[in-house]
Write a protein that holds these residues in place. Structure first.
Motif, PDB file in Angstrom:
ATOM      1  N   TRP A   1       0.818  -1.215   0.000  1.00  0.00           N
ATOM      2  CA  TRP A   1       0.000   0.000   0.000  1.00  0.00           C
ATOM      3  C   TRP A   1       0.851   1.264   0.000  1.00  0.00           C
ATOM      4  CZ3 TRP A   1      -4.725   0.652  -1.468  1.00  0.00           C
ATOM      5  CH2 TRP A   1      -5.644  -0.390  -1.388  1.00  0.00           C
ATOM      6  N   THR A   2       1.936   1.260   0.760  1.00  0.00           N
ATOM      7  CA  THR A   2       2.811   2.441   0.746  1.00  0.00           C
ATOM      8  C   THR A   2       3.524   2.575  -0.601  1.00  0.00           C
ATOM      9  OG1 THR A   2       4.546   1.094   1.805  1.00  0.00           O
ATOM     10  CG2 THR A   2       3.204   2.498   3.229  1.00  0.00           C
ATOM     11  N   ASP A   3       3.875   1.465  -1.236  1.00  0.00           N
ATOM     12  CA  ASP A   3       4.470   1.526  -2.574  1.00  0.00           C
ATOM     13  C   ASP A   3       3.522   2.196  -3.558  1.00  0.00           C
ATOM     14  OD1 ASP A   3       6.737   0.343  -1.713  1.00  0.00           O
ATOM     15  OD2 ASP A   3       6.462  -1.559  -2.783  1.00  0.00           O
ATOM     16  N   THR A   4       2.251   1.866  -3.456  1.00  0.00           N
ATOM     17  CA  THR A   4       1.257   2.441  -4.369  1.00  0.00           C
ATOM     18  C   THR A   4       1.183   3.957  -4.210  1.00  0.00           C
ATOM     19  OG1 THR A   4      -0.040   0.394  -4.222  1.00  0.00           O
ATOM     20  CG2 THR A   4      -1.149   2.348  -5.087  1.00  0.00           C
ATOM     21  N   PHE A   5       1.168   4.426  -2.980  1.00  0.00           N
ATOM     22  CA  PHE A   5       1.138   5.872  -2.736  1.00  0.00           C
ATOM     23  C   PHE A   5       2.450   6.536  -3.151  1.00  0.00           C
ATOM     24  CE2 PHE A   5       2.247   9.330   0.220  1.00  0.00           C
ATOM     25  CZ  PHE A   5       1.264  10.249  -0.119  1.00  0.00           C
ATOM     26  N   GLN A   6       3.553   5.879  -2.851  1.00  0.00           N
ATOM     27  CA  GLN A   6       4.860   6.484  -3.097  1.00  0.00           C
ATOM     28  C   GLN A   6       5.179   6.620  -4.577  1.00  0.00           C
ATOM     29  OE1 GLN A   6       7.018   3.718  -0.706  1.00  0.00           O
ATOM     30  NE2 GLN A   6       6.597   4.800   1.203  1.00  0.00           N
ATOM     31  N   ILE A   7       4.699   5.694  -5.412  1.00  0.00           N
ATOM     32  CA  ILE A   7       4.963   5.824  -6.843  1.00  0.00           C
ATOM     33  C   ILE A   7       4.237   7.045  -7.402  1.00  0.00           C
ATOM     34  CG2 ILE A   7       3.031   4.361  -7.578  1.00  0.00           C
ATOM     35  CD1 ILE A   7       6.511   4.599  -9.209  1.00  0.00           C
ATOM     36  N   GLY A   8       3.064   7.359  -6.847  1.00  0.00           N
ATOM     37  CA  GLY A   8       2.360   8.575  -7.270  1.00  0.00           C
ATOM     38  C   GLY A   8       3.141   9.831  -6.908  1.00  0.00           C
ATOM     39  N   MET A   9       3.733   9.841  -5.731  1.00  0.00           N
ATOM     40  CA  MET A   9       4.546  10.980  -5.320  1.00  0.00           C
ATOM     41  C   MET A   9       5.797  11.105  -6.191  1.00  0.00           C
ATOM     42  SD  MET A   9       3.010  12.576  -2.972  1.00  0.00           S
ATOM     43  CE  MET A   9       4.390  13.680  -2.700  1.00  0.00           C
ATOM     44  N   MET A  10       6.385   9.981  -6.571  1.00  0.00           N
ATOM     45  CA  MET A  10       7.577  10.022  -7.425  1.00  0.00           C
ATOM     46  C   MET A  10       7.258  10.644  -8.770  1.00  0.00           C
ATOM     47  SD  MET A  10       9.068   6.232  -6.527  1.00  0.00           S
ATOM     48  CE  MET A  10      10.249   6.241  -7.874  1.00  0.00           C
ATOM     49  N   PHE A  11       6.168  10.213  -9.391  1.00  0.00           N
ATOM     50  CA  PHE A  11       5.779  10.768 -10.685  1.00  0.00           C
ATOM     51  C   PHE A  11       5.474  12.259 -10.572  1.00  0.00           C
ATOM     52  CE2 PHE A  11       4.616   6.359 -12.162  1.00  0.00           C
ATOM     53  CZ  PHE A  11       5.540   6.337 -13.192  1.00  0.00           C
ATOM     54  N   THR A  12       4.762  12.643  -9.521  1.00  0.00           N
ATOM     55  CA  THR A  12       4.381  14.054  -9.348  1.00  0.00           C
ATOM     56  C   THR A  12       5.614  14.942  -9.226  1.00  0.00           C
ATOM     57  OG1 THR A  12       2.328  13.400  -8.227  1.00  0.00           O
ATOM     58  CG2 THR A  12       3.085  15.666  -7.910  1.00  0.00           C
ATOM     59  N   GLY A  13       6.548  14.561  -8.381  1.00  0.00           N
ATOM     60  CA  GLY A  13       7.739  15.374  -8.193  1.00  0.00           C
ATOM     61  C   GLY A  13       8.599  15.468  -9.436  1.00  0.00           C
ATOM     62  N   MET A  14       8.788  14.359 -10.133  1.00  0.00           N
ATOM     63  CA  MET A  14       9.644  14.364 -11.322  1.00  0.00           C
ATOM     64  C   MET A  14       9.017  15.152 -12.463  1.00  0.00           C
ATOM     65  SD  MET A  14      10.978  10.401 -11.224  1.00  0.00           S
ATOM     66  CE  MET A  14      12.139  10.601 -12.582  1.00  0.00           C
ATOM     67  N   ILE A  15       7.719  15.012 -12.660  1.00  0.00           N
ATOM     68  CA  ILE A  15       7.048  15.765 -13.733  1.00  0.00           C
ATOM     69  C   ILE A  15       7.098  17.261 -13.450  1.00  0.00           C
ATOM     70  CG2 ILE A  15       4.805  16.192 -14.805  1.00  0.00           C
ATOM     71  CD1 ILE A  15       4.216  13.208 -14.485  1.00  0.00           C
ATOM     72  N   ALA A  16       6.908  17.648 -12.180  1.00  0.00           N
ATOM     73  CA  ALA A  16       6.966  19.074 -11.828  1.00  0.00           C
ATOM     74  C   ALA A  16       8.347  19.648 -12.118  1.00  0.00           C
ATOM     75  CB  ALA A  16       6.613  19.251 -10.350  1.00  0.00           C
ATOM     76  N   VAL A  17       9.400  18.909 -11.771  1.00  0.00           N
ATOM     77  CA  VAL A  17      10.762  19.383 -12.027  1.00  0.00           C
ATOM     78  C   VAL A  17      11.021  19.495 -13.526  1.00  0.00           C
ATOM     79  CG1 VAL A  17      13.211  18.789 -11.795  1.00  0.00           C
ATOM     80  CG2 VAL A  17      11.665  18.495  -9.860  1.00  0.00           C
ATOM     81  N   LEU A  18      10.595  18.518 -14.300  1.00  0.00           N
ATOM     82  CA  LEU A  18      10.843  18.541 -15.744  1.00  0.00           C
ATOM     83  C   LEU A  18      10.102  19.691 -16.419  1.00  0.00           C
ATOM     84  CD1 LEU A  18      12.053  17.268 -18.266  1.00  0.00           C
ATOM     85  CD2 LEU A  18      10.051  15.767 -18.385  1.00  0.00           C
ATOM     86  N   ILE A  19       8.846  19.898 -16.075  1.00  0.00           N
ATOM     87  CA  ILE A  19       8.061  20.963 -16.714  1.00  0.00           C
ATOM     88  C   ILE A  19       8.645  22.334 -16.393  1.00  0.00           C
ATOM     89  CG2 ILE A  19       5.815  22.111 -16.737  1.00  0.00           C
ATOM     90  CD1 ILE A  19       4.531  19.379 -16.365  1.00  0.00           C
ATOM     91  N   LYS A  20       8.895  22.604 -15.115  1.00  0.00           N
ATOM     92  CA  LYS A  20       9.432  23.909 -14.731  1.00  0.00           C
ATOM     93  C   LYS A  20      10.837  24.120 -15.289  1.00  0.00           C
ATOM     94  CE  LYS A  20       9.701  27.796 -12.487  1.00  0.00           C
ATOM     95  NZ  LYS A  20       8.952  28.977 -12.958  1.00  0.00           N
ATOM     96  N   GLY A  21      11.651  23.064 -15.287  1.00  0.00           N
ATOM     97  CA  GLY A  21      12.995  23.200 -15.837  1.00  0.00           C
ATOM     98  C   GLY A  21      12.983  23.463 -17.326  1.00  0.00           C
ATOM     99  N   ALA A  22      12.104  22.782 -18.064  1.00  0.00           N
ATOM    100  CA  ALA A  22      12.009  22.998 -19.510  1.00  0.00           C
ATOM    101  C   ALA A  22      11.554  24.414 -19.833  1.00  0.00           C
ATOM    102  CB  ALA A  22      11.050  21.975 -20.120  1.00  0.00           C
ATOM    103  N   ILE A  23      10.604  24.928 -19.058  1.00  0.00           N
ATOM    104  CA  ILE A  23      10.146  26.301 -19.271  1.00  0.00           C
ATOM    105  C   ILE A  23      11.281  27.286 -19.031  1.00  0.00           C
ATOM    106  CG2 ILE A  23       8.602  28.094 -18.368  1.00  0.00           C
ATOM    107  CD1 ILE A  23       6.569  25.884 -17.772  1.00  0.00           C
ATOM    108  N   THR A  24      12.079  27.045 -18.010  1.00  0.00           N
ATOM    109  CA  THR A  24      13.163  27.953 -17.654  1.00  0.00           C
ATOM    110  C   THR A  24      14.235  28.042 -18.731  1.00  0.00           C
ATOM    111  OG1 THR A  24      12.803  27.460 -15.298  1.00  0.00           O
ATOM    112  CG2 THR A  24      14.901  28.488 -15.895  1.00  0.00           C
ATOM    113  N   VAL A  25      14.591  26.891 -19.326  1.00  0.00           N
ATOM    114  CA  VAL A  25      15.668  26.891 -20.322  1.00  0.00           C
ATOM    115  C   VAL A  25      15.182  27.164 -21.733  1.00  0.00           C
ATOM    116  CG1 VAL A  25      17.005  25.288 -18.922  1.00  0.00           C
ATOM    117  CG2 VAL A  25      15.547  24.387 -20.737  1.00  0.00           C
TER     118      VAL A  25
END
Length: 546
Positions: free
Chosen positions: A58-82
């Motif tokens: 159950w914690t794996d299920t929640f944690q994979i959602g957090m991993m995707f959320t954090g990585m997508i946020a970093v990629l989108i904001k970083g791409a906009i910046t550069v």
């Protein structure tokens, strides 16, 4: 042997996984590195020990959602910046950070098409095929079909995470292409690049740095919890139930499993200091999977695909494989051979930071100004500097075994696999091959029937490739030793109720218990002198299966 090898691998790997996010938290917030290690390790150990497999899933299920959320946020904001993904890719390609055409067969090349494809194949097969932390997830599924579906769902998810990581790396390089933070001494290790990048692009957005930290720790907690759970399961089944407390109750087994998880968690915390000395986290983790996971893959493959192998071949193969791979891995850490491929150039022409504190509190505005300026500047050519470094390298006499230390870490798993197979078969031949007809067919993979292209060959060709092992119908019964029509010349057990001692026991008033015990004794007696058969039968097992 396999259990001990797996336990060592997982303990060292979990120490690396625990150290990595703690390093990131220390870089972003200034929070104590070892305080982070201890707090995360204690929390993960407690919820794994108390919650067991259900808590892990159950914690794996929640944690994979957090991993995707954090990585997508970093990629989108970083791409906009550069200025977009295309711009970032162009900058990285222009600075020799992207290349797909290295087909050199030299195993010393750190990353080539062959090392990533072939070496990576053996690494992932070892992870998905022989690692208890992964296999137990499949075993938790109610049916084989659902386990296969779960693995197929896992495949695109894993690819998506890897692709996200690669693209974040491209954007990160584009952002720092005109000022290398490591060369400018803003950070002390390359593993701190991503946390610094996140604070530069997301530091002014409330909550997003916290999401990034949560995503990093989600990956760590997921790995550590499944690792602790698998270690506890392996110790319980292969040590406690096999040698110490045969026939223990489920309640006692559960308590022992919880204690094991706590003990392994404490050991993992202690090994984190060693992980801090291994250099880059990613390379250290993959090297570890090659040095230990490779021999383990070879051990399983030796037993599954080579019916002539015996226990002496298995012991000698895996032990010598571990010694050989640790010799290479430790030697590479000590000697640190130079990279065969020249390092891509770095640039510090537009560094305009003023470092006044020991923390990494850089301002986003100052660096954005630097990046805007770099977009209109001419590319700085470092080719002459690179040539100077190359020609000035001193000639050092190397030992005869130095070449082994230059082996790319991506080849560790494949090399260990081949070593175990070759040594295992040689020793098995010297000590006497096992007769394939005496082996339980369930433990041998029918290569001629399931592996392409053998499965499409005519029956006249496939039959000799089975080496006398009859696979047809081997899963029809719970155990072939209890059947009346057992093949492969394995002794049959006739109707136990015709035995004189069973009849006598029935007359004494306890027919079921005594006849079951007699059946277990008969089954075990029938297996005496045979190699590689399943473990002994207990009366409880016989009664359950009847």
């Amino acid at each position: 042997m396999g259990s001990v090898t797996f336990s060592v691998q997982m303990l060292l790997y979990m120490a690396i996984v625990l150290y990595a996010p703690s390093l990131a938290l220390n870089a972003v917030t200034g929070f104590s590195l070892w305080g982070s290690v201890i707090s995360v390790g204690v929390v993960c150990t407690l919820y794994t020990a108390l919650g067991g497999m259900k808590a892990v899933l159950w914690t794996d299920t929640f944690q994979i959602g957090m991993m995707f959320t954090g990585m997508i946020a970093v990629l989108i904001k970083g791409a906009i910046t550069v200025g977009g993904i295309g711009k970032a890719w162009e900058i990285a390609e222009r600075n020799d950070r992207v290349y797909f055409t290295d087909f050199s067969p030299d195993p010393a090349i750190r990353h080539s098409a062959w090392s990533l494809a072939i070496g990576g194949y053996f690494t992932w097969v070892a992870i998905y095929g022989t690692n208890q932390a992964q296999v137990q997830r499949a075993c938790a599924c109610p049916t084989l079909r659902k386990a296969q579906i779960a693995l197929w769902f896992n495949f695109p998810g894993l690819c998506f995470i890897l692709y996200l990581s690669c693209m974040i790396g491209i954007v990160l390089y584009a952002f720092y292409s005109m000022c290398d933070p490591l060369g400018f001494h803003l950070i002390t290790a390359s593993d701190q690049l991503l946390p610094l990048f996140v604070m530069d692009i997301l530091g002014d957005v409330t909550g997003l740095p916290g999401i990034f930290i949560a995503s990093i720790f989600s990956g760590a907690l997921s790995t550590i919890s499944s690792g602790l759970n698998s270690l506890a399961a392996v110790f319980l089944e292969d040590v406690v139930k096999a040698y110490i407390g045969k026939g223990i109750s489920e309640a006692r087994a559960t308590n022992i499993s919880k204690i094991c998880a706590l003990v392994f968690g404490v050991i993992c915390l202690g090994l984190t200091y060693i992980a801090s000395l291994l250099g880059g986290v990613l390379q250290a983790a993959l090297s570890l999977f090659g040095m230990i996971g490779g021999p383990l893959l070879g051990l399983f493959s030796l037993g599954m695909f080579f019916p002539w192998a015996n226990k002496w071949g298995a012991y000698s193969g895996v032990l010598s494989g571990l010694v050989f791979m640790f010799w290479i891995g430790i030697g590479a850490q000590v000697h640190k051979p130079p990279a065969n491929r020249p390092r891509a150039p770095i640039n510090m022409t537009n560094c305009n930071w003023n470092i006044t504190t020991t923390t990494m509190a850089t301002t986003v505005a100052s660096f954005n100004n630097s990046f805007s300026t770099s977009a209109t500047t001419t590319y700085y050519d470092y080719s002459n500097m690179t040539t100077t470094f190359t020609t000035a390298a001193p000639q050092i006499e190397r030992s005869a075994d130095y070449t082994l230390y230059t082996l790319s870490y991506m080849w560790y798993s494949a090399s260990a696999f081949l070593w175990v197979i070759v040594v295992g078969m040689i020793v098995s031949g010297l000590t006497g091959f096992t007769d394939p007809k005496t082996i339980d067919p369930k433990v041998i993979c029918p290569v001629a029937d399931v592996v392409f292209p053998f499965c499409y060959l005519p029956e006249s060709i496939r039959k000799p490739l089975r080496f006398g092992i009859i696979h047809e119908g081997k899963y029809d019964k719970e155990d072939e030793f209890l059947g009346n029509n057992v093949e492969n010349n394995i002794p049959n057990i006739k109707d136990p109720y015709n035995r004189a001692d069973v009849i006598e026991n029935e007359e004494k008033g306890n027919p079921k218990a005594d006849s079951v015990e007699a059946l277990a004794n008969s089954a075990n007696e029938s297996k005496e002198g045979m190699e590689n058969t399943s473990k002994d039968f207990s009366p409880e097992t016989i009664e359950t299966r009847l």
